[in-house]
Design an enzyme around this catalytic site. Sequence first.
Site, short mmCIF file in Angstrom:
data_model
loop_
_atom_site.label_atom_id
_atom_site.label_comp_id
_atom_site.label_asym_id
_atom_site.label_seq_id
_atom_site.Cartn_x
_atom_site.Cartn_y
_atom_site.Cartn_z
N ASP A 164 -19.72 14.36 33.66
CA ASP A 164 -18.31 14.57 33.35
C ASP A 164 -17.58 15.41 34.40
OD1 ASP A 164 -16.16 13.91 31.71
OD2 ASP A 164 -16.23 15.84 30.67
N LYS A 220 -17.52 11.92 38.94
CA LYS A 220 -18.11 11.16 40.05
C LYS A 220 -17.59 9.73 40.10
CE LYS A 220 -22.38 11.98 38.75
NZ LYS A 220 -22.07 12.94 37.67
N HIS A 238 -25.93 12.71 33.57
CA HIS A 238 -26.55 13.22 32.35
C HIS A 238 -28.03 13.47 32.58
CE1 HIS A 238 -27.96 13.40 28.21
NE2 HIS A 238 -26.69 13.56 27.81
#
Length: 624
Positions: free
Chosen positions: A14, A17, A64
Site C-alpha cells: 500500500d 508501487k 504484502h
Amino acid sequence: MERHVVIGTAGHIDHGKTTLVKALTGVDTDRLAEEKARGITIDLGFAPLDLGTVAASVVDVPGHEGFIRNMVAGATGVDLALLVVAADDGVMPQTREHLAILRFLGVTRGVVALTKCDLAPDADWRALVADELNDETVRHFGAAWPIVEVSATQATGLERLREMLACVAQEVAAHGSDDRFRLPVDRVFALAGAGTIVTGTVWSGCVAEGDRVLVLPAAVEARVRSIQVHERPAPRAEPGRRAALALVGLSREQAARGSVVLSGEGWRAGRAMDVEITLLPGAVLKPRARVRVHHGTAEVMARVTRRGDATSGSFPARLILEDPLVTRAGDRLVLRSYSPVTTIGGGLVVDPWADDGALRRARRVLPATPTSDQQRVVQLIARRGRSGLALAQLEVIAGLGVSRLTAVLGRASEIGLVEVDGWHVAVAEVDAAAERLREALERYHAAHPLEPGMPAQAWRASLVAAPAQLVELAERRLVDQTRRVVKDGSTVRLPAFEPGRGGGAQVEQERVLDVLRAADAEPPTIAELAAGLPGVDVPAILRLLARSGVVVAVAKDRYYEAGAIGREQARLVDALKELGPSTPAGIRDRLGRSRKWLIPLLEWADREGVTVREGDRRALKKGP
C-alpha cells in the site's frame, strides 16, 4: 547502442508501487481479478518503460508479507531497484525485508521513490523519512540511493524520477550475450494456435526463433516457434529483456514457475550445492535446519549440513535439496525459515553440483568463496578429483560467458590445469595417477621378475574407475614427457628393469637349461619339466630363455635347447636329402624318433620354412 535493463519495484504494501508504475508506463500491472477486487498486488506484473537511451522492463512485485515468494521471483534478474516508500508512512517492515532480499540477490543499485508526498505532514517530516532511508540503503549497500519525491496521483516528480532511473541505469554493467541462454520461468500458459507460452527475464545468452532449447527440471527439449518482447514480436530475446517464448514440444503440464529454459549441452538439476551463507543480524540457523531456498523463480526446501567456520559474518555450508535446482556457480539465493516464514539470510552458490559422487562422499572442509574467474574454474575442477570436468559441464556450472571462460582456460598450464579433448583436470591429479601407474608397474616387476614387462592394457586398467582421459594423460606423462616408463610394443617396463637379473633367477634358469640339455632332442613337456623342478616358475623361465634365443618353442607345450633343435634340424635335412619326399613314418624310421617328438618337430619345420607338405609327405623347401 540502446541499453536494456530490468527494474524491479520493492517496498511495503500500500505504498503505491503499482500506481507509480502505471503513472510511469501507462500499464496497469494488476492483471488478476482478485488483485483489482482486493486492491493489492498478489502476483508479478510487467510493463515496458522508455528511458530515452535505456529500454527498461519493469517488474512490479507484491508488497504484502504473505506474497514474499512472488516478490523474490520477481526480483530475480533485476538490474536495479525502484524502492517505493510512502512519505506519510516511512520505512516499514516490508521495506527492510525487501532491501535485504535485494542485497542477497546482488542488486546493489537503485532509486528511491518517496511517494504520496502530497499526503505527508510537511517538509520536515519528508526530510526525516529521507534520512531514515539513507541510513537503510547505506547499511545494506554501502551507499545512499538517490531519493526522488513524487506523487503518482498528482503526477508530480515523475519526469525527475525517469531521469534518475535513466542515470542509474547507465551505471549498470552491460549484459554479455556470449553466454548460454538461461530464462527462469515465472509464468506458463497455453495459447490457441501458439502452443505453450513461457515468460521470464532473460538472465544470460540469446535465443532466436527456430532454436532448440531444454526445459528443466522436466528435461524436455523444445523448439522456439516465436518470441515476444513486451507483447511485441521479436526475432530474438537478449539478456536483460522480458520475453515470452512459444515452445513447440512442451506441454502446459511440463513447465511451471521455477522451471528454467536453457540452451546448450551439459545442463542438469542438482540435488545438493555448496554455498556461502550470510545471515541477517539476529537470525539463527540451527544444525540441519530446514529452510526455504529461493533461486530464480523457484522455491525448494532444503537442509543445511556441513556448516563450516564463519568468516566476516558468512560461513560455508552444504544445502541438501528436497527438489532439484538448476544453478551455476556465482548464482545468488535467498533463505527463509521454514516456520514461521521469514527471511533469514542469503547465499552465494560455490558449487552447484555437490551431489557429484566424489563430493557427496567427501567429508572435506568446504572451500572459501572464489574471488576471481580463475579461482572459480580451478576450484570447480580440482574438487572433482580424478573425475575432472568436460568443457560442456564447465560452461554450465562455472557461470561464466564464453569469452571469460576461454580467457581462463587459455592459461590452463599456468594455473595447474591440463586438458585433453575438451576434458579438464588438475595437474595434481595427473601426477597422482602417473605415480599410481608407476607403482603398479613396480609391483608387477616384483611379482613377475622373469617377464619382459607388464601388458600395456593391464597396466592402464590398474587405474581402477579412472576416466580414459586421465589414464591417457598419466601414460603420456610417464612414457613421453618424463621417460620414467619404457613402452616396448604391447608391454611397458621401468627403464632400469631387466628380466631374469639376480642370483636366484640365474640359478633357476641354469637348472631348467641343464634338464633341456640332458634331454637333447627328446625334451619333456612344460608340465613334466615343472613337476621335476618344484618351486621354479618354469613357464616364465622358458619364455625368458626363448626371448634371448637360448631355447626354442617347438610346440605349445615343448621347448628345445637351441643347440639340440639345431642338431635335430640338420639330421632332418640330411634325411630328406637322402630319402626325398617322405611320409612321417619314413622319417621316423630314418631319425629313430617316436611320433611324440617327431610330429611337433615336423610342424615346427613347416612353420620355419625348412620343409613343405606335399599331400601326406614332407619335402625340403626349395628356393629362397
